[in-house]
Each structure stands twice: as structure tokens, then as C-alpha cells.
Design a protein around this motif. Structure first.
Motif, PDB file in Angstrom:
ATOM      1  N   HIS A  48     -76.196  53.281  18.780  1.00 47.52           N
ATOM      2  CA  HIS A  48     -76.478  52.846  16.953  1.00 47.52           C
ATOM      3  C   HIS A  48     -77.096  53.699  16.471  1.00 47.52           C
ATOM      4  O   HIS A  48     -78.189  54.697  17.101  1.00 47.52           O
ATOM      5  N   GLY A  94     -71.899  48.046  15.007  1.00 50.12           N
ATOM      6  CA  GLY A  94     -71.330  46.560  15.072  1.00 50.12           C
ATOM      7  C   GLY A  94     -70.166  46.078  15.603  1.00 50.12           C
ATOM      8  O   GLY A  94     -69.273  47.128  15.668  1.00 50.12           O
ATOM      9  N   ARG A 165     -80.475  42.251  11.386  1.00 54.80           N
ATOM     10  CA  ARG A 165     -79.246  42.446  11.960  1.00 54.80           C
ATOM     11  C   ARG A 165     -79.123  41.635  13.090  1.00 54.80           C
ATOM     12  O   ARG A 165     -78.231  41.552  14.059  1.00 54.80           O
ATOM     13  N   GLN A 169     -75.804  39.823  14.409  1.00 58.86           N
ATOM     14  CA  GLN A 169     -74.853  40.488  15.225  1.00 58.86           C
ATOM     15  C   GLN A 169     -74.608  39.247  16.620  1.00 58.86           C
ATOM     16  O   GLN A 169     -73.204  38.970  17.186  1.00 58.86           O
TER      17      GLN A 169
END
Length: 215
Positions: A48, A94, A165, A169
Motif C-alpha cells: 500500500h 486494492g 477505503r 475493499q
């Protein structure tokens, strides 16, 4: 599918694959020759917001594509260098990849809520931005262990995510397709002009793993 050796030397541009310490987990990267450096570089999304450009090292196995000409390979190498320069803040990790553009004309990542790439879809997005669709996404299928892999990724990723996020996800677990590194890198190796379909990608992925593990 052509019977060719997948692992080999890369001159200007290619891909690479690494067997990680985690069983069943591989890592994919692009390999390119930067004009400012004498050595080949590995460009990869390590995690990430962790986009790395490292010297090619021995644990990685390099994979060329013999169907692109010299001019195309030079362009790919230049664009790989530009991508790294344009994304100094990194790229989010992702689990969803739909084939929509993920890089703008300057090779900057197009960020949005829930947007992100894996090491494998990073490669797909790179080529898509240059007009090449390596895989036929319409043929893709889910597999029994995809959900477990996605759950494991989410558990590791979750502490690093914003609330927005996290929700985006988490909703992908069991819903998004998984594109495995060996299938993407293997498909890159045999790509000519038409996207590789799911069954051929799976087959070439197995072949690449066999070559990696051959003594």
C-alpha cells in the motif's frame, strides 16, 4: 498456445516474478533498462503506497516478450521510468481491477475512493495505459480460494486504510476477480496482439511456475 520457454534474459524491457516466503504467494514486477543506469531495474507495487524501483536481483526470475519490437520495448522502458517519477507518493493497494484506465496520460495514478492495484494488476494497468490489454477480462472466472486470499489481504491491509477505503475493499471480498502474478507475467510473455483468455492464462501460469521450480 506456443510451446516456448518463458523465463529468460531481458534486454530493454520485460517482466519478472518472485516466489515469496509465503506459501502459494508470488510477486510480479516490470523490468526495464533506464537510460541513466547501467543495470536493469525492477518496478513494482510492493504494498500500500509502496511503489519501488530497485536493481534486478537474483531471487527474481526475468521473463521477456519476444513479440514486441525494439521500438516498442524502448517506449515501454521510457514509460516505466516516467510512471515511477510521476507517482512519488506511491499507489494504493486494492483488490479490484475492471480494465478501466488507472493511469493518466502522464502515467500518474488516477486515485478515487476504493481505487488500488495489486502487483499483478499494476502490470495490467501499465499496459492498458499504452493501448495493450494483456488479458481478456470478460473471460475471467472466480476460483474457490480467491475469497480466502482476499480475506487475508484485507486483514493485513485494513490497519493502513482510511474508513472510506476500508469499506470499499471489504465489499470486494468474494466479489472481485483475482489476477494471479504468474498468470499475468506468463500471459505477458506469450502476448502478441490479442488478449489472453482465462484458460490460456491459467495454463501459462502453471508453466511459468513449473519453470521457476525446476532444478
Amino acid at each position: 498456445m506456443p510451446e516456448v520457454k518463458l523465463i529468460g534474459d531481458v534486454g530493454l524491457f520485460g517482466a519478472a516474478i518472485l516466489q515469496t516466503p509465503t506459501p502459494g504467494q508470488r510477486h510480479a514486477a516490470l523490468v526495464f533498462k533506464d537510460r541513466s543506469k547501467k543495470h536493469l531495474s525492477l518496478l513494482h507495487l510492493a504494498w500500500h503506497y509502496t511503489l519501488k524501483c530497485d536493481p534486478l536481483n537474483a531471487p527474481y526470475r526475468s521473463v521477456p516478450n519476444l513479440n514486441f519490437d525494439e521500438e516498442e520495448l524502448e517506449l515501454f522502458a521510457e514509460q516505466a521510468s516516467r510512471l515511477y517519477d510521476e507517482n512519488t507518493a506511491g499507489i494504493p493497494y486494492g483488490m479490484e481491477y475492471t480494465g478501466a484506465s488507472v493511469f493518466n496520460g502522464e502515467m500518474g495514478f488516477i486515485d478515487a475512493p476504493g481505487a488500488g492495484l495489486t502487483c499483478a494488476t499494476f502490470i495490467l494497468g501499465f499496459f492498458n495505459s499504452l493501448g495493450f490489454d494483456i488479458l481478456d477480462l470478460s473471460s475471467w472466472q472466480s476460483r474457490d480460494d480467491d475469497t480466502q486470499w482476499q480475506s487475508n489481504i484485507y486483514a493485513a491491509l485494513e490497519p493502513r486504510l482510511t474508513a472510506e477505503r476500508k469499506e470499499a475493499q471489504k465489499d470486494l471480498i468474494g466479489a472481485a476477480y483475482r489476477f494471479r502474478p504468474e498468470e499475468v507475467v506468463g500471459s505477458f510473455a506469450i502476448f502478441e496482439s490479442s488478449p489472453i483468455d482465462f484458460s490460456d492464462a491459467v495454463t501459462v501460469g502453471v508453466k511459468l511456475l513449473d519453470e521457476m521450480h525446476a532444478k
